[in-house]
Design a protein around this motif. Structure first.
Motif, PDB file in Angstrom:
ATOM      1  N   ILE A 109       0.844  -1.204   0.000  1.00 45.99           N
ATOM      2  CA  ILE A 109       0.000   0.000   0.000  1.00 45.99           C
ATOM      3  C   ILE A 109       0.880   1.255   0.000  1.00 45.99           C
ATOM      4  N   LEU A 114       2.727   4.211  -2.901  1.00 49.04           N
ATOM      5  CA  LEU A 114       2.183   5.203  -3.842  1.00 49.04           C
ATOM      6  C   LEU A 114       1.130   4.590  -4.772  1.00 49.04           C
ATOM      7  N   ILE A 115       1.465   3.458  -5.399  1.00 50.87           N
ATOM      8  CA  ILE A 115       0.554   2.898  -6.407  1.00 50.87           C
ATOM      9  C   ILE A 115      -0.656   2.246  -5.739  1.00 50.87           C
ATOM     10  N   THR A 137      -0.123  -5.373   3.952  1.00 55.79           N
ATOM     11  CA  THR A 137       1.235  -4.919   3.693  1.00 55.79           C
ATOM     12  C   THR A 137       2.165  -5.573   4.704  1.00 55.79           C
ATOM     13  N   ARG A 138       3.458  -5.406   4.486  1.00 48.48           N
ATOM     14  CA  ARG A 138       4.439  -6.135   5.301  1.00 48.48           C
ATOM     15  C   ARG A 138       4.514  -5.609   6.735  1.00 48.48           C
ATOM     16  N   ARG A 139       4.582  -4.297   6.895  1.00 45.19           N
ATOM     17  CA  ARG A 139       4.833  -3.735   8.227  1.00 45.19           C
ATOM     18  C   ARG A 139       3.554  -3.205   8.885  1.00 45.19           C
ATOM     19  N   THR A 152       2.836   0.575   8.536  1.00 51.45           N
ATOM     20  CA  THR A 152       2.248   0.983   7.253  1.00 51.45           C
ATOM     21  C   THR A 152       0.762   0.635   7.219  1.00 51.45           C
ATOM     22  N   THR A 212       3.727  -4.377  -4.599  1.00 52.53           N
ATOM     23  CA  THR A 212       4.986  -4.359  -3.845  1.00 52.53           C
ATOM     24  C   THR A 212       6.146  -4.095  -4.806  1.00 52.53           C
ATOM     25  N   SER A 222       7.164  -2.424 -12.373  1.00 46.81           N
ATOM     26  CA  SER A 222       7.776  -1.702 -13.490  1.00 46.81           C
ATOM     27  C   SER A 222       8.543  -2.612 -14.438  1.00 46.81           C
ATOM     28  N   GLY A 258       4.998   5.387  -0.234  1.00 47.17           N
ATOM     29  CA  GLY A 258       4.243   5.159   1.001  1.00 47.17           C
ATOM     30  C   GLY A 258       2.758   5.477   0.846  1.00 47.17           C
TER      31      GLY A 258
END
Ligand code: NAP
Length: 301
Positions: free
Chosen positions: A10, A12-13, A34-36, A39, A70, A97, A129
Motif C-alpha cells: 500500500i 504510492l501505487i 502490507t508487510r509492516r 504501514t 509491492t 515496473s 508510502g
C-alpha cells in the motif's frame, strides 16, 4: 466491477488505486495488506480500505481481484504465500515496473484456475508510502498489460475496463518488449539521474554547496528522479538487467560521440542532435504526456 479487491502493498501505487477505486466505486470491498504493521496502521488511519490484514493469505480470501503493489523483487514471495488461498477464477495482477521477471517469479506458484494478467501503470511520482497516493494519478496515463498469448480474453477485457475506469488508456504488449521500451523511457533516465546526483554528492565541500545553490540551471530536474524510492529502483535494475544493459550500451556509445564532437569543436554535430531532441519534447506535449509551461509546470523557478 469487483466484489472484493485485495491490495498487497500500500505505497504510492496501491494507495492511489485505493483512492480511485473508492471514487469510481470499482469494488464493494477493498482489503489492504502490507508487510509492516506501521504501514498498515497508517493505511487504516487514512481510511484507504474496508479491512486490513498483515497476513496476505487472509487478505486474498474471497477476493475476485488481487493486485500486487509491492517492489518487483518480492512478487514471487507474495505469490507463494497467497497461492493456496485464491478463489477459482480470481484475477491476479500486479503493477510492477518490470514484466518478464514478475511473470517468471509469480506464474510457477499460481494455480491454473486463476487468471494472472501482469500490468504496469505508466504513472508515478518520486514519493512513496500510503500517504503519497491520490485518485487522479492514473488519469490520461497509459497502463500496459502483458497477458500470456493463451490468456482467456474475458478477464483481460475486465482488467482493461478496470484501468480505463481508473482514467488510463490501456495497451496490450509482449512482456519482453515492455521491458525494452521501459528500459529507455524510464529505467535509463533514472539511472542517469542517480549517477549525476551521485557524482555531484562526491564533489569537494565548496563546489558541492554551489551545486545546491545554482541547481536551477538544470541539476534540480535530475534530483527529482534521483529521490525516488531506493528499494523500488534497486529491484527494477536487478530485475531488468539485460534490457537496461542493452540500452546503457547504446547510451554510452552515443555519449562517446558527443564527447568527440565537443573535443573536436564539431558545432554542427551538436546543433543537429539538440535540434532533433527538441522535436521529441514537442511530440510528448502534443500527445498530452506533459504540459507546455516552462519548468515542467512548476509555478516558480
Ligand atoms: P512504495 O510506495 O515504496 O510502496 C511499496 C509497498 O510495498 C509498501 O506498502 C511496502 O510495505 C510494501 N511491501 C514491500 N515489501 C513487501 C512484502 N514483502 N510484502 C508485502 N508488502 C511489501 O512503492 P510504489 O511506488 O507504490 O511501487 C509499487 C510497485 O509499483 C513497484 O513494483 C514499482 O515498480 C511499481 N510502480 C511504481 C511507480 C512509481 O512511480 N513509484 C510507477 C509505476 C509502477 P511496508 O511499508 O509495509 O514495508
Amino acid at each position: 466491477m469487483f466484489d472484493k479487491v485485495a491490495l498487497i502493498g500500500i505505497g504510492l501505487i496501491g494507495s492511489s488505486l485505493a483512492h480511485v477505486m473508492r471514487r469510481e466505486k470499482l469494488a464493494n470491498k477493498i482489503c489492504i495488506s502490507t508487510r509492516r504493521k506501521e504501514t498498515l496502521d497508517r493505511a487504516e488511519k487514512l481510511g484507504l480500505g474496508d479491512t486490513y490484514e498483515l497476513n496476505p493469505e487472509i487478505a486474498v480470501e474471497g477476493a475476485d481481484c488481487v493486485i500486487i503493489c509491492t517492489p518487483v523483487g518480492v512478487c514471487g514471495a507474495v505469490a507463494e504465500k497467497i497461492k493456496s488461498h485464491l478463489a477459482s477464477e480470481t484475477i491476479v495482477t500486479d503493477v510492477g515496473s518490470v514484466k518478464r521477471s514478475v511473470i517468471d517469479q509469480v506464474s510457477p506458484h499460481l494455480p491454473t484456475n486463476v487468471h494472472f494478467i501482469p500490468g504496469h501503470p505508466i504513472a508515478g511520482t518520486e514519493y512513496s508510502g500510503p500517504d503519497a497516493g491520490f485518485a487522479s494519478l492514473f488519469e490520461n496515463r497509459w497502463c500496459i498489460l502483458t497477458p500470456e498469448a493463451n490468456a482467456s480474453p474475458e478477464p483481460v477485457q475486465k482488467l482493461k475496463a478496470f484501468w480505463e475506469r481508473c482514467g488510463s488508456q490501456v495497451e496490450i504488449m509482449d512482456p519482453d518488449h515492455h521491458d525494452l521500451v521501459l528500459a529507455i523511457t524510464s529505467h535509463l533516465p533514472h539511472l542517469i539521474a542517480y549517477n549525476i546526483v551521485g557524482t555531484a554528492s562526491e564533489l569537494e565541500g565548496d563546489t558541492r554547496s554551489e551545486v545546491i545553490k545554482f541547481s536551477a540551471s538544470g541539476f534540480r530536474d535530475f534530483t527529482r528522479l534521483a529521490s525516488s524510492d531506493p528499494t523500488m529502483w534497486r529491484d527494477v535494475f536487478l530485475h531488468n538487467k539485460d534490457a537496461v544493459l542493452e540500452m546503457l550500451g547504446r547510451f554510452s556509445e552515443d555519449l562517446s560521440g558527443l564527447q568527440r564532437a565537443i573535443r573536436r569543436g564539431d558545432g554542427e554535430a551538436l546543433f543537429e542532435l539538440f535540434a532533433k531532441t527538441r522535436d521529441i519534447r514537442r511530440s510528448i506535449i502534443e500527445q498530452g504526456q506533459d504540459v507546455e509551461e516552462p519548468n515542467f509546470g512548476r509555478d516558480s523557478s
